[in-house]
Design a protein around this motif. Structure first.
Motif, PDB file in Angstrom:
ATOM      1  N   PHE A 144       0.851  -1.182   0.000  1.00 27.83           N
ATOM      2  CA  PHE A 144       0.000   0.000   0.000  1.00 27.83           C
ATOM      3  C   PHE A 144       0.893   1.240   0.000  1.00 27.83           C
ATOM      4  O   PHE A 144       1.967   1.248   0.601  1.00 27.83           O
ATOM      5  N   LEU A 145       0.408   2.287  -0.662  1.00 34.69           N
ATOM      6  CA  LEU A 145       1.077   3.587  -0.627  1.00 34.69           C
ATOM      7  C   LEU A 145       0.126   4.582   0.012  1.00 34.69           C
ATOM      8  O   LEU A 145      -1.070   4.597  -0.305  1.00 34.69           O
ATOM      9  N   LEU A 146       0.640   5.420   0.900  1.00 35.82           N
ATOM     10  CA  LEU A 146      -0.174   6.438   1.558  1.00 35.82           C
ATOM     11  C   LEU A 146       0.537   7.781   1.506  1.00 35.82           C
ATOM     12  O   LEU A 146       1.435   8.046   2.301  1.00 35.82           O
ATOM     13  N   PRO A 147       0.191   8.658   0.556  1.00 35.10           N
ATOM     14  CA  PRO A 147       0.762  10.004   0.539  1.00 35.10           C
ATOM     15  C   PRO A 147       0.103  10.882   1.600  1.00 35.10           C
ATOM     16  O   PRO A 147      -1.123  10.894   1.726  1.00 35.10           O
ATOM     17  N   VAL A 148       0.905  11.605   2.356  1.00 34.51           N
ATOM     18  CA  VAL A 148       0.377  12.462   3.419  1.00 34.51           C
ATOM     19  C   VAL A 148       0.957  13.857   3.257  1.00 34.51           C
ATOM     20  O   VAL A 148       2.057  14.033   2.738  1.00 34.51           O
ATOM     21  N   SER A 149       0.204  14.845   3.725  1.00 34.35           N
ATOM     22  CA  SER A 149       0.679  16.227   3.608  1.00 34.35           C
ATOM     23  C   SER A 149       0.454  17.044   4.875  1.00 34.35           C
ATOM     24  O   SER A 149       1.041  18.104   5.030  1.00 34.35           O
ATOM     25  N   SER A 150      -0.419  16.566   5.777  1.00 31.80           N
ATOM     26  CA  SER A 150      -0.640  17.275   7.033  1.00 31.80           C
ATOM     27  C   SER A 150      -1.120  16.286   8.083  1.00 31.80           C
ATOM     28  O   SER A 150      -1.771  15.291   7.761  1.00 31.80           O
ATOM     29  N   THR A 151      -0.808  16.563   9.346  1.00 30.12           N
ATOM     30  CA  THR A 151      -1.209  15.653  10.419  1.00 30.12           C
ATOM     31  C   THR A 151      -2.727  15.632  10.579  1.00 30.12           C
ATOM     32  O   THR A 151      -3.294  14.612  10.958  1.00 30.12           O
ATOM     33  N   ALA A 152      -3.391  16.749  10.278  1.00 28.63           N
ATOM     34  CA  ALA A 152      -4.845  16.823  10.449  1.00 28.63           C
ATOM     35  C   ALA A 152      -5.565  15.826   9.560  1.00 28.63           C
ATOM     36  O   ALA A 152      -6.523  15.170   9.968  1.00 28.63           O
ATOM     37  N   SER A 153      -5.109  15.699   8.318  1.00 32.95           N
ATOM     38  CA  SER A 153      -5.781  14.801   7.386  1.00 32.95           C
ATOM     39  C   SER A 153      -5.197  13.399   7.395  1.00 32.95           C
ATOM     40  O   SER A 153      -5.841  12.447   6.951  1.00 32.95           O
ATOM     41  N   ALA A 154      -3.971  13.257   7.899  1.00 33.46           N
ATOM     42  CA  ALA A 154      -3.275  11.971   7.791  1.00 33.46           C
ATOM     43  C   ALA A 154      -3.709  10.965   8.842  1.00 33.46           C
ATOM     44  O   ALA A 154      -3.589   9.753   8.618  1.00 33.46           O
ATOM     45  N   GLU A 155      -4.215  11.405   9.984  1.00 30.30           N
ATOM     46  CA  GLU A 155      -4.430  10.489  11.107  1.00 30.30           C
ATOM     47  C   GLU A 155      -5.384   9.345  10.766  1.00 30.30           C
ATOM     48  O   GLU A 155      -5.065   8.168  10.957  1.00 30.30           O
ATOM     49  N   ALA A 156      -6.568   9.665  10.258  1.00 35.28           N
ATOM     50  CA  ALA A 156      -7.540   8.618   9.950  1.00 35.28           C
ATOM     51  C   ALA A 156      -7.035   7.732   8.824  1.00 35.28           C
ATOM     52  O   ALA A 156      -7.200   6.504   8.865  1.00 35.28           O
ATOM     53  N   ALA A 157      -6.406   8.334   7.804  1.00 30.82           N
ATOM     54  CA  ALA A 157      -5.885   7.549   6.685  1.00 30.82           C
ATOM     55  C   ALA A 157      -4.759   6.627   7.131  1.00 30.82           C
ATOM     56  O   ALA A 157      -4.649   5.487   6.665  1.00 30.82           O
ATOM     57  N   LEU A 158      -3.916   7.107   8.033  1.00 33.48           N
ATOM     58  CA  LEU A 158      -2.819   6.289   8.545  1.00 33.48           C
ATOM     59  C   LEU A 158      -3.347   5.090   9.320  1.00 33.48           C
ATOM     60  O   LEU A 158      -2.856   3.967   9.166  1.00 33.48           O
ATOM     61  N   GLN A 159      -4.367   5.312  10.129  1.00 35.76           N
ATOM     62  CA  GLN A 159      -4.956   4.197  10.865  1.00 35.76           C
ATOM     63  C   GLN A 159      -5.622   3.201   9.919  1.00 35.76           C
ATOM     64  O   GLN A 159      -5.557   1.987  10.121  1.00 35.76           O
TER      65      GLN A 159
END
Length: 289
Positions: A6-21
């Protein structure tokens, strides 16, 4: 076929938390590798657009501030990554080929985000993208469209809130198009392992092509039995009707073709089914073109 990366591009902690989990949940589910990617802006590309009439000292200050901001954001994202992987008990490091355990890594690159995300996504089984409304992250929407239009690979829109499970109850949004067929093929690994599957169909939504009954017959060859549910638009909005039908089924994952009925530009300007789903979905949505 299984899912291994899986690849997960992130750009901010606000939006990344739920996607990271969500990504770590999927990594554990498939004993797969999750690569979290942060792309930092290249100040050399910013300089030509800084504006005419600015002194070299001012441009240098702007470039330094951009680098400092990018570095701070990368550090905060890495801290979030470490905390999330520790909590999920997912080992951090390079993936071991054939390893029967999940793993995760954090990669930082410098350059144009949409281009690098699309390139990395071409060699990922699935790219997970934070929900654009999570933290009002515009970059998440750009990453999603980069994967959809430039990678040739599927994308998974993460929900705004961290999901408890993904792929137990799967709704297939079927309209008979090639895009829907591409999304269905990308989701078969999930469909084969799901507890319940339902094909969602509507006369307003369908285009010339295979019927929902054909879909049910096709996936039966993979050992999967599916229900068929007919839905109607809500307030003349097909996207709203589609999400309502997925909700009524209790889906935690919806599979659909993206931008199959109009050009992306037309949908962005006038609205459309894909745009409505992107802006209003509360569950994971696997999309492909």
């Amino acid at each position: 076929m299984s899912v291994r990366k899986f690849l997960l591009p992130v750009s901010s902690t606000a939006s990344a938390e739920a996607a990271l989990q969500a990504g770590l949940l999927l990594a554990r589910m498939w004993n797969a590798h999750l690569e979290v990617l942060y792309v930092q802006s290249d100040t050399r590309e910013i300089a030509p657009f800084a504006g005419e009439g600015l002194s070299s000292a001012l441009i240098e200050d702007m470039m330094t501030a951009t680098e400092r901001e990018g570095g701070a954001r990368a550090q905060s994202l890495q801290e979030l990554f470490r905390a999330a992987t520790d909590h999920a008990a997912v080992p951090v490091g390079a993936a071991h080929r054939g390893a029967d355990e999940p793993s995760a890594s954090f990669t930082t690159l410098t350059g144009r985000e949409e281009m690098l995300v699309a390139h990395k996504a071409r060699l990922a089984d699935l790219t997970i993208v934070p929900h654009p409304l999570a933290g009002e992250d515009v970059a998440a929407a750009e990453a999603l469209h980069a994967v959809l239009f430039d990678s040739g690979r599927p994308v998974l829109l993460a929900p705004v809130a961290p999901p408890l499970h993904i792929g137990k109850r799967i709704a297939i949004a079927w309209n008979g198009t090639a895009n829907a067929a591409s999304a269905l093929a990308s989701a078969m690994a999930f469909i084969r392992q799901g507890d319940s599957v339902c094909v969602l169909s509507s006369e307003e939504y369908c285009r010339p092509g295979p019927s929902p009954e054909d879909v049910r017959e096709y996936i039966s060859h993979h050992g999967v039995e599916a229900d068929i549910a007919r839905f109607r638009s809500v307030d003349r909005n097909i996207g709203a009707g589609l999400l309502a039908a997925a909700g009524a089924f209790g889906a935690d994952l919806m599979v659909m073709g993206a931008y199959s009925t109009a050009s992306r530009l037309r949908q962005l300007i006038l609205g459309g089914i894909t745009r409505h789903v992107l802006e209003n979905a509360e569950i994971c949505v696997l999309m492909n073109r």
